[in-house]
Enzyme design. Structure first.
Site, short mmCIF file in Angstrom:
data_model
loop_
_atom_site.label_atom_id
_atom_site.label_comp_id
_atom_site.label_asym_id
_atom_site.label_seq_id
_atom_site.Cartn_x
_atom_site.Cartn_y
_atom_site.Cartn_z
N SER A 166 -9.31 2.44 2.58
CA SER A 166 -8.24 2.99 1.76
C SER A 166 -7.30 2.10 1.00
O SER A 166 -6.51 2.65 0.17
CB SER A 166 -7.39 4.23 2.50
OG SER A 166 -6.91 3.46 3.70
N LYS B 286 0.84 -1.19 -0.08
CA LYS B 286 -0.05 -0.14 -0.18
C LYS B 286 0.93 1.23 0.04
O LYS B 286 1.81 1.29 0.65
CB LYS B 286 -1.04 0.00 1.32
CG LYS B 286 -1.84 1.26 1.49
CD LYS B 286 -3.00 0.96 2.50
CE LYS B 286 -3.89 2.10 2.81
NZ LYS B 286 -4.71 1.81 3.88
N SER C 294 -10.56 0.51 6.55
CA SER C 294 -9.78 0.95 5.16
C SER C 294 -9.33 -0.55 4.64
O SER C 294 -8.77 -0.15 3.45
CB SER C 294 -8.51 1.80 5.64
OG SER C 294 -8.99 3.02 5.62
#
Length: 483
Positions: free
Chosen positions: A141, A66, A165
């Site tokens: 996210s 990420k 997320s």
């Protein structure tokens, strides 16, 4: 397979690279990639195996990271225009630990700016689409990581989670995401060290793969005040996560809730949840429709979230306001509206909330709920302003099913569980006892085996052939139009 010589690390690496080249233009999950470094690492992994050298638990596995974590030589932008040219010289602690275990981090996955929000869009890299429907939101996210897994870009990916997320994108993309309890995965660089709500966690295509990755992530690191380290050891043996114990589902005491008594869950989500749960209940022990007392959840989460944004992002808004997106700016401004009294009350309420949850899990082994209040919507929509025509309190109110468990720090996992009426993946959330990460993973692995055996519930994959011929997402109207 790599360890037994049935598959070379280089073969796997080439397959991942080829899939990214063929599919990523359609979904825009990968924002930077170093295929040469991956191939070099894979060849070294094969040489180490052939020479009989010790192999780590993640030996030769390509790893997607990420874009909130540093990988040496690859940009870390955080989805922020301020950091669009930031290239770290070294791995951060999380990536270094994974690399030491044999993993091969080679690409970065898209995020909303500073991971604010559950729609993966930013003004640096644009939008990431749901691979099951390119017009829909992939969640966030950790949306890029979830899409990368669903499309076969890598077998493992990193995620992080404050208010869902990694759980929301896992549910939307049909993969598994595990949010550990406080301190299990250390955050040595967390700015608000004594507010442990944000945590890193593993994402994969199965519970076993998530657990394997957790066996590396759950390392002792005394720099996180919530990771207990005594004599260089944690109370848990991280290796246990790689060998999950069996669990008799029929012996479980199961709580079931559609909304925790406060979450704004859509009628369609409630209907799908009841439909997918019905064939699973006969495999489970005594079940009851109930939930912990979640009084004050919205207020607690709003205040503590805003405090964290105020602490870490206010300077960006003050110094370079034109380079800060609307959601990050709104979070900072919200934090500035709260008083010391508001924060004190939220902390006291959180303590009472957590104790109520601890008492609840004296009576139950696992709590099952839908993963998200509403199914994927048009990715042009920054966030749902309403659900079933009812206005929401904030841009993150639709994530209430996730932050219900964030507040007390209980572990939670998302399991793919069939499709909704529109053919999109549907996820269920399992929540376990505080400090019960191993037990929750064991329960999830058993339930996953049941789900896979039920035709209508088995996890679904995106149509790779269709994605390979889809036009590049960056040509879609609104791709970079992020407020």
């Amino acid at each position: 397979m790599i360890g037994r010589g049935q598959l070379s690390a280089e073969e796997l690496a080439r397959a991942c690279i080829a899939r990214i080249e063929a599919i990523d233009p359609a979904v825009n999950a990968v924002v930077s990639c170093d295929p040469d470094a991956l191939l070099a690492g894979a060849r070294q992994a094969d040489a180490d195996r052939a020479a009989g050298r010790p192999l780590g638990p993640l030996h030769g596995l390509p790893l997607a990271i990420k874009d909130m974590n540093d990988v040496a030589g690859l940009p870390t932008t955080y989805g922020s225009q301020i950091f669009r040219d930031n290239i770290p010289a070294a791995d951060d602690a999380l990536v270094a630990g994974l690399r030491a275990a044999g993993a091969l981090p080679f690409c970065k996955t898209n995020v909303p700016e500073w991971s604010a929000g559950a729609n993966t869009r930013n003004r640096v890299h644009g939008t990431t689409a749901n691979p099951h429907d390119l017009t829909r939101n992939c969640g966030g996210s950790s949306g890029g990581s979830a899409v990368a897994l669903a499309c076969g870009f890598a077998p493992l990916a990193s995620g992080s989670d404050l208010g869902g997320s990694l759980r929301t994108p896992a549910a939307y993309c049909g993969v598994v995401g595990f949010r550990p309890g406080f301190g299990v995965v250390p955050g040595p660089d967390r700015a608000t060290a004594l507010l442990p709500q944000p945590t890193a966690g593993p994402m994969a295509r199965s519970v076993a793969d998530c657990a394997l990755m957790l066996s590396v992530l759950a390392r002792p690191d005394a720099r996180d005040p919530f990771t207990p380290v005594v004599g260089e050891r944690t109370p848990w043996d991280a290796a246990d996560f790689a060998r999950l114990p069996r669990r008799d589902l029929s012996s479980l005491r199961v709580a079931v809730t559609e909304d925790f008594g406060f979450a704004p869950v859509s009628a369609a989500t409630r209907q799908t949840f009841r439909r997918v749960l019905a064939p699973l209940l006969p495999f489970l022990g005594a079940s009851e429709e109930t939930m912990p007392d979640c009084t004050g959840a919205d207020r607690i989460f709003s205040v503590l979230r805003a405090v964290m944004f105020q602490a870490t992002h206010a300077r960006f808004l003050d110094e370079t306001p034109d380079l800060v997106g609307a959601l990050v700016a709104d979070n900072v401004r919200e934090g500035r509206r709260y008083s010391a009294t508001d924060v004190a009350q939220a902390l006291v309420s959180q303590g009472a909330y957590a104790r109520r949850w601890l008492s609840f899990f004296d009576e139950f082994d696992v709590l099952i709920s839908p993963a998200v209040t509403v199914q994927p919507r048009d990715w042009h929509e920054a966030f749902p302003a309403e659900i079933d025509d009812q206005p929401l309190q904030s841009y993150y109110h639709w994530l209430a099913l996730a932050y219900a468990a964030t507040i007390p720090g209980h572990p939670a996992i998302i399991l793919p569980c069939g499709r909704d009426a529109q053919g999109l993946p549907f996820g269920v959330q399992l929540i376990g006892r505080r400090h019960g990460d191993l037990g929750l993973l064991a329960i999830a692995a058993e339930l996953e085996a049941v789900i896979v055996g039920i035709h209508d519930l088995a996890p679904c994959s995106p149509d790779i052939a269709r994605l390979s011929t889809a036009p590049p997402l960056r040509t879609a109207p609104g791709f970079l139009d992020v407020p």
